[in-house]
Scaffold this motif. Sequence first.
Motif, PDB file in Angstrom:
ATOM      1  N   GLN A 165       0.841  -1.206   0.000  1.00 29.43           N
ATOM      2  CA  GLN A 165       0.000   0.000   0.000  1.00 29.43           C
ATOM      3  C   GLN A 165       0.869   1.247   0.000  1.00 29.43           C
ATOM      4  O   GLN A 165       1.847   1.294   0.739  1.00 29.43           O
ATOM      5  N   GLU A 172     -12.376  -4.606   3.975  1.00 25.88           N
ATOM      6  CA  GLU A 172     -11.967  -5.880   3.366  1.00 25.88           C
ATOM      7  C   GLU A 172     -12.497  -7.046   4.168  1.00 25.88           C
ATOM      8  O   GLU A 172     -12.932  -6.895   5.305  1.00 25.88           O
ATOM      9  N   GLU A 218      -7.857   3.721  -3.871  1.00 27.22           N
ATOM     10  CA  GLU A 218      -8.985   3.984  -2.964  1.00 27.22           C
ATOM     11  C   GLU A 218      -8.892   5.409  -2.445  1.00 27.22           C
ATOM     12  O   GLU A 218      -7.795   5.873  -2.106  1.00 27.22           O
ATOM     13  N   GLY A 219     -10.030   6.066  -2.347  1.00 27.20           N
ATOM     14  CA  GLY A 219     -10.058   7.362  -1.680  1.00 27.20           C
ATOM     15  C   GLY A 219      -9.792   7.159  -0.195  1.00 27.20           C
ATOM     16  O   GLY A 219     -10.197   6.150   0.383  1.00 27.20           O
ATOM     17  N   GLU A 246     -13.886  -6.224   7.752  1.00 31.71           N
ATOM     18  CA  GLU A 246     -13.447  -4.967   8.367  1.00 31.71           C
ATOM     19  C   GLU A 246     -14.175  -3.792   7.725  1.00 31.71           C
ATOM     20  O   GLU A 246     -14.356  -3.761   6.503  1.00 31.71           O
TER      21      GLU A 246
HETATM   22  P1  AMP Z   1      -6.048  -2.797   4.806  1.00 30.59           P
HETATM   23  O1  AMP Z   1      -4.880  -3.734   4.782  1.00 30.59           O
HETATM   24  O2  AMP Z   1      -6.507  -2.440   3.450  1.00 30.59           O
HETATM   25  O3  AMP Z   1      -7.155  -3.281   5.701  1.00 30.59           O
HETATM   26  O4  AMP Z   1      -5.522  -1.468   5.480  1.00 30.59           O
HETATM   27  C1  AMP Z   1      -5.019  -1.457   6.798  1.00 30.59           C
HETATM   28  C2  AMP Z   1      -5.423  -0.186   7.517  1.00 30.59           C
HETATM   29  O5  AMP Z   1      -5.004   0.980   6.795  1.00 30.59           O
HETATM   30  C3  AMP Z   1      -6.931  -0.010   7.651  1.00 30.59           C
HETATM   31  O6  AMP Z   1      -7.449  -0.754   8.722  1.00 30.59           O
HETATM   32  C4  AMP Z   1      -7.008   1.503   7.893  1.00 30.59           C
HETATM   33  O7  AMP Z   1      -6.630   1.849   9.195  1.00 30.59           O
HETATM   34  C5  AMP Z   1      -5.975   2.023   6.902  1.00 30.59           C
HETATM   35  N1  AMP Z   1      -6.638   2.227   5.596  1.00 30.59           N
HETATM   36  C6  AMP Z   1      -6.644   1.348   4.554  1.00 30.59           C
HETATM   37  N2  AMP Z   1      -7.368   1.833   3.514  1.00 30.59           N
HETATM   38  C7  AMP Z   1      -7.864   3.020   3.894  1.00 30.59           C
HETATM   39  C8  AMP Z   1      -8.700   4.014   3.274  1.00 30.59           C
HETATM   40  N3  AMP Z   1      -9.165   3.868   2.017  1.00 30.59           N
HETATM   41  N4  AMP Z   1      -8.999   5.112   4.002  1.00 30.59           N
HETATM   42  C9  AMP Z   1      -8.524   5.300   5.246  1.00 30.59           C
HETATM   43  N5  AMP Z   1      -7.722   4.400   5.882  1.00 30.59           N
HETATM   44  C10 AMP Z   1      -7.396   3.284   5.231  1.00 30.59           C
END
Ligand code: AMP
Length: 356
Positions: A156, A266, A180-181, A254
């Motif tokens: 990411q 996700e 993603e926004g 989540e």
């Molecule tokens: P993920 O692995 O995609 O679940 O991302 C891990 C963490 O990063 C999430 O639980 C959020 O705290 C943060 N995060 C991921 N995507 C976003 C988003 N589009 N907007 C804000 N925070 C994000």
Amino acid sequence: MIVPPGSNIGIIGGGQLGRMLAMAAAQLGYRCHVYAPDPSSVAAEVAAAFTEGAFDDEGALTRFAAEIDVATYEFENIATGPLAALAEVAPLHPSLEALTIAQDRLEEKTFIQRHGGRPAPFAPIGDRAALDAALAAIGTPAILKTRRFGYDGKGQVRIDDPETADAAWGAVRGAPCVLEGLVRFDAEFSILLCRNAEGQLVTWPAPRNRHEGGILVTSSVPAGPDLQAAIAEGEALARRVAEALDYVGVMAMEFFAVAGEALFNEMAPRVHNSGHWTIEGARTSQFENHIRAICGLPLGATDLAAPRVEMRNLVGAEAEAWQDVIADPAAHLHLYGKGEARPGRKMGHVTRLLGA
Ligand code: AMP
């Protein structure tokens, strides 16, 4: 089909989730057989048997399948082709369909939309030009995420300014992505559910989760009255998805809570870090209910064992403070037996049962 105690459960993946699954299975009288590429796997240490093999070695996975009565996985980044061969020999739960959807962020988001869920604004990115177009449409800040093989914030890159798009595209090495926004969320929470093949479905009280740098720091239950409406919406979506997939096992979803609504982030077709508190904090843990579900047994109750429960991850060097943690008689210390405390590596967790 009932897989009775005394049978052999195959666990694909050798990390802490496999370790805690094997411990829960042993309590019910099962033998676990762990399959992982790394001989020093922390799941193998607490299992009855271990096979060293690559996740994409179809021959080795098929031979492994012949030695077990039912199979599950604790890790999502496994090629589905070789797993399909395994599933011909031993029943596999959760299904390959669920795994295939969850492995790809784009598939997952479109699947969720078909079931009435709302992800954050997103766009598929196949090349550099698509990234510019998506940045223009979605705006900044945004997060570029690889479609596959991401976890704990890996894969990411945050983009605060369109001028840094080149660097972000370089960082993901041109892999297929979604943009993603950035969501200005009030809080994050997850829905943890378990379903068996008979259709019995249970959910645990949803935890409020706090992340730092993409890694879970704490899960707290109850999540609080401010999240009640968003949690009800998220739970309804998770139930619809579990029914649609005829899902068997634990599933985690989540969410971001935004103004009382649930934005989908996700899903994971497996036991989840935000459910570790259930070991001491719920009447039946996510690990035990996952084993019950994949073995065709009735599921256990999921109520809280205390008015409030908090789980904190021990990441990297934090685990070195284990003596302070265990000096607190109310703390339940879990260490995963991993050797090196690298930054960002989940080394253990601590759960506290608290009063009202
Ligand atoms: P993920 O692995 O995609 O679940 O991302 C891990 C963490 O990063 C999430 O639980 C959020 O705290 C943060 N995060 C991921 N995507 C976003 C988003 N589009 N907007 C804000 N925070 C994000």
